[in-house]
Design a protein around this motif. Structure first.
Motif, PDB file in Angstrom:
ATOM      1  N   ALA A   1       0.807  -1.218   0.000  1.00 39.85           N
ATOM      2  CA  ALA A   1       0.000   0.000   0.000  1.00 39.85           C
ATOM      3  C   ALA A   1       0.846   1.275   0.000  1.00 39.85           C
ATOM      4  N   PHE A   2       2.050   1.199   0.543  1.00 41.21           N
ATOM      5  CA  PHE A   2       2.861   2.412   0.702  1.00 41.21           C
ATOM      6  C   PHE A   2       4.087   2.430  -0.210  1.00 41.21           C
ATOM      7  N   GLN A   3       4.035   1.662  -1.292  1.00 43.34           N
ATOM      8  CA  GLN A   3       5.112   1.712  -2.280  1.00 43.34           C
ATOM      9  C   GLN A   3       5.103   3.049  -3.016  1.00 43.34           C
ATOM     10  N   ARG A   4       6.284   3.437  -3.490  1.00 46.60           N
ATOM     11  CA  ARG A   4       6.410   4.628  -4.334  1.00 46.60           C
ATOM     12  C   ARG A   4       7.075   4.208  -5.631  1.00 46.60           C
ATOM     13  N   PRO A   5       6.390   4.357  -6.762  1.00 44.06           N
ATOM     14  CA  PRO A   5       6.950   3.896  -8.034  1.00 44.06           C
ATOM     15  C   PRO A   5       8.080   4.805  -8.507  1.00 44.06           C
ATOM     16  N   PRO A   6       9.063   4.249  -9.208  1.00 48.76           N
ATOM     17  CA  PRO A   6      10.127   5.088  -9.776  1.00 48.76           C
ATOM     18  C   PRO A   6       9.600   5.900 -10.955  1.00 48.76           C
ATOM     19  N   GLU A   7      10.303   6.951 -11.286  1.00 53.06           N
ATOM     20  CA  GLU A   7       9.945   7.741 -12.469  1.00 53.06           C
ATOM     21  C   GLU A   7      10.384   7.009 -13.733  1.00 53.06           C
ATOM     22  N   GLY A   8       9.720   7.344 -14.825  1.00 56.16           N
ATOM     23  CA  GLY A   8      10.157   6.853 -16.123  1.00 56.16           C
ATOM     24  C   GLY A   8       9.846   5.404 -16.428  1.00 56.16           C
ATOM     25  N   LEU A   9       8.801   4.830 -15.834  1.00 55.49           N
ATOM     26  CA  LEU A   9       8.413   3.469 -16.197  1.00 55.49           C
ATOM     27  C   LEU A   9       8.029   3.422 -17.676  1.00 55.49           C
ATOM     28  N   ASP A  10       8.324   2.308 -18.327  1.00 59.35           N
ATOM     29  CA  ASP A  10       7.986   2.186 -19.745  1.00 59.35           C
ATOM     30  C   ASP A  10       6.476   2.139 -19.964  1.00 59.35           C
ATOM     31  N   ALA A  11       5.777   1.499 -19.048  1.00 58.36           N
ATOM     32  CA  ALA A  11       4.323   1.347 -19.208  1.00 58.36           C
ATOM     33  C   ALA A  11       3.665   1.214 -17.847  1.00 58.36           C
TER      34      ALA A  11
ATOM     35  N   VAL B   1       7.198  -2.058 -15.759  1.00 56.33           N
ATOM     36  CA  VAL B   1       5.739  -1.899 -15.798  1.00 56.33           C
ATOM     37  C   VAL B   1       5.219  -1.534 -14.414  1.00 56.33           C
ATOM     38  N   GLY B   2       4.392  -0.513 -14.355  1.00 54.21           N
ATOM     39  CA  GLY B   2       3.722  -0.134 -13.118  1.00 54.21           C
ATOM     40  C   GLY B   2       2.301  -0.662 -13.101  1.00 54.21           C
ATOM     41  N   ILE B   3       1.882  -1.198 -11.980  1.00 58.81           N
ATOM     42  CA  ILE B   3       0.514  -1.692 -11.820  1.00 58.81           C
ATOM     43  C   ILE B   3      -0.259  -0.661 -11.003  1.00 58.81           C
ATOM     44  N   VAL B   4      -1.226  -0.010 -11.639  1.00 55.89           N
ATOM     45  CA  VAL B   4      -2.003   1.036 -10.979  1.00 55.89           C
ATOM     46  C   VAL B   4      -3.275   0.416 -10.414  1.00 55.89           C
ATOM     47  N   THR B   5      -3.373   0.440  -9.101  1.00 54.24           N
ATOM     48  CA  THR B   5      -4.563  -0.079  -8.448  1.00 54.24           C
ATOM     49  C   THR B   5      -4.665   0.554  -7.070  1.00 54.24           C
ATOM     50  N   ASN B   6      -5.741   0.289  -6.364  1.00 59.25           N
ATOM     51  CA  ASN B   6      -5.900   0.869  -5.034  1.00 59.25           C
ATOM     52  C   ASN B   6      -4.834   0.338  -4.086  1.00 59.25           C
TER      53      ASN B   6
ATOM     54  N   CYS C   1       1.891  -9.704  -6.996  1.00 58.07           N
ATOM     55  CA  CYS C   1       2.119 -11.156  -6.952  1.00 58.07           C
ATOM     56  C   CYS C   1       1.602 -11.813  -8.228  1.00 58.07           C
ATOM     57  N   LEU C   2       0.415 -11.403  -8.665  1.00 54.02           N
ATOM     58  CA  LEU C   2      -0.166 -11.969  -9.879  1.00 54.02           C
ATOM     59  C   LEU C   2       0.622 -11.549 -11.114  1.00 54.02           C
ATOM     60  N   ALA C   3       1.114 -10.311 -11.130  1.00 57.40           N
ATOM     61  CA  ALA C   3       1.914  -9.848 -12.261  1.00 57.40           C
ATOM     62  C   ALA C   3       3.219 -10.635 -12.354  1.00 57.40           C
ATOM     63  N   GLN C   4       3.878 -10.805 -11.223  1.00 57.56           N
ATOM     64  CA  GLN C   4       5.158 -11.514 -11.215  1.00 57.56           C
ATOM     65  C   GLN C   4       4.984 -12.989 -11.566  1.00 57.56           C
ATOM     66  N   LYS C   5       3.806 -13.531 -11.299  1.00 56.31           N
ATOM     67  CA  LYS C   5       3.527 -14.917 -11.679  1.00 56.31           C
ATOM     68  C   LYS C   5       3.591 -15.070 -13.198  1.00 56.31           C
ATOM     69  N   ASN C   6       3.136 -14.025 -13.913  1.00 57.17           N
ATOM     70  CA  ASN C   6       3.203 -14.038 -15.374  1.00 57.17           C
ATOM     71  C   ASN C   6       4.614 -13.745 -15.881  1.00 57.17           C
TER      72      ASN C   6
ATOM     73  N   PHE D   1       8.321  -5.268 -12.299  1.00 57.55           N
ATOM     74  CA  PHE D   1       7.050  -4.672 -11.907  1.00 57.55           C
ATOM     75  C   PHE D   1       7.199  -3.773 -10.682  1.00 57.55           C
ATOM     76  N   PHE D   2       6.369  -2.716 -10.663  1.00 62.21           N
ATOM     77  CA  PHE D   2       6.310  -1.787  -9.542  1.00 62.21           C
ATOM     78  C   PHE D   2       4.842  -1.448  -9.262  1.00 62.21           C
ATOM     79  N   GLY D   3       4.544  -1.197  -8.010  1.00 58.43           N
ATOM     80  CA  GLY D   3       3.197  -0.774  -7.655  1.00 58.43           C
ATOM     81  C   GLY D   3       3.040   0.729  -7.799  1.00 58.43           C
ATOM     82  N   VAL D   4       1.877   1.136  -8.304  1.00 64.02           N
ATOM     83  CA  VAL D   4       1.513   2.562  -8.366  1.00 64.02           C
ATOM     84  C   VAL D   4       0.222   2.703  -7.568  1.00 64.02           C
ATOM     85  N   PRO D   5       0.323   2.905  -6.244  1.00 56.43           N
ATOM     86  CA  PRO D   5      -0.870   2.881  -5.402  1.00 56.43           C
ATOM     87  C   PRO D   5      -1.766   4.097  -5.595  1.00 56.43           C
TER      88      PRO D   5
END
Length: 257
Positions: free
Chosen positions: A96-106, A201-206, A215-220, A225-229
């Protein structure tokens, strides 16, 4: 009965009242049909039941309504369950408290419920977080991901796309994935759509959903991957973080994570 036992029993009464009020508050401000909201009503009933059972036993001159060996066994089970719950919630909070890096490709914006009058509160929060990131990182592309439920007026992906364009994000930066009906399908259908040049890749979700989504992204696999909360309200986060314990458990049993 001692005064300490009376105080402990009153705590269960107060807990029952608070959980009942929370259930009603969530139902009125959001909706009573939201996933697993009934658990708060069940927890309230358990707390009230504990309070009245002990009151009933004391009136009959008993220390407790159950034999001591049974109570010890119940206490051990409850303590173990609480320990597991808190451990899982620790992982939920870490996402919940992750901070995504700048410049993600997608980034991939995960869908949520679409109401008749537009995006639900959760979906709007995700869209807002995606808009902010896309504005600050103009080279990042976006996948709007989410199918259409039977009670939704349009696909979640289309709703995300419409809002982002309305907020000033160029449509050429947004890809549409409108088949998925779960977080696992969000990943399975979205990731193959990304260009070969994409590495991060950033995953944007609540915020409460970030850990499970990652976890589901890394399974694929195949990307970093990075979280974008997307920040939730404190009032809503309490329920959704609790709900994540059960959805994470189901995902683990099904082998999704």
């Amino acid at each position: 009965m001692t005064k300490k036992e009376q105080r402990i029993n009153r705590l269960f009464l107060y807990a029952g009242i608070l959980t009942l009020l929370y259930y009603l508050g969530q139902g009125i401000t959001v909706r009573f049909g939201q996933s697993l909201l009934y658990l708060w009503l069940m927890l309230s009933a358990v707390c009230f039941g504990r309070f009245f059972l002990w009151k009933w036993a004391w009136k009959r001159g008993q220390e407790a309504p159950l034999p001591k060996p049974w109570l010890r066994a119940i206490n051990i089970v409850v303590a173990a369950a609480i320990a597991v719950f808190l451990t899982v919630e620790g992982f939920v909070f870490s996402g919940a408290f992750q901070r995504p890096p700048e410049g993600l490709d997608a980034i991939i914006v995960l869908g949520a419920r679409v109401d008749e009058n537009g995006a639900s509160g959760s979906l709007r929060q995700r869209i807002d977080a995606a808009r902010v990131y896309l504005e600050e990182n103009p080279d990042t592309i976006c996948i709007a991901s989410g199918g259409q439920g039977e009670d939704e007026p349009m696909s979640e992906a289309q709703c995300i796309l419409d809002y982002l364009i309305e907020d000033g994000i160029g449509p050429e930066r947004i890809l549409l994935e409108d088949r998925s009906t779960s977080t696992e399908e969000n990943m399975r259908y979205s990731l193959p759509m990304l260009p070969d040049s994409v590495k991060t890749v950033g995953i944007v979700t609540n915020d409460f959903h970030v850990f499970r989504a990652l976890c589901l992204a890394q399974k694929n696999g195949g990307f970093l991957f990075f979280g974008v909360p997307a920040r939730s309200t404190v009032f809503g986060f309490i329920h959704y973080a609790m709900r994540e314990f059960f959805t994470l458990s189901v995902s683990l049993v099904r082998g999704y994570i």
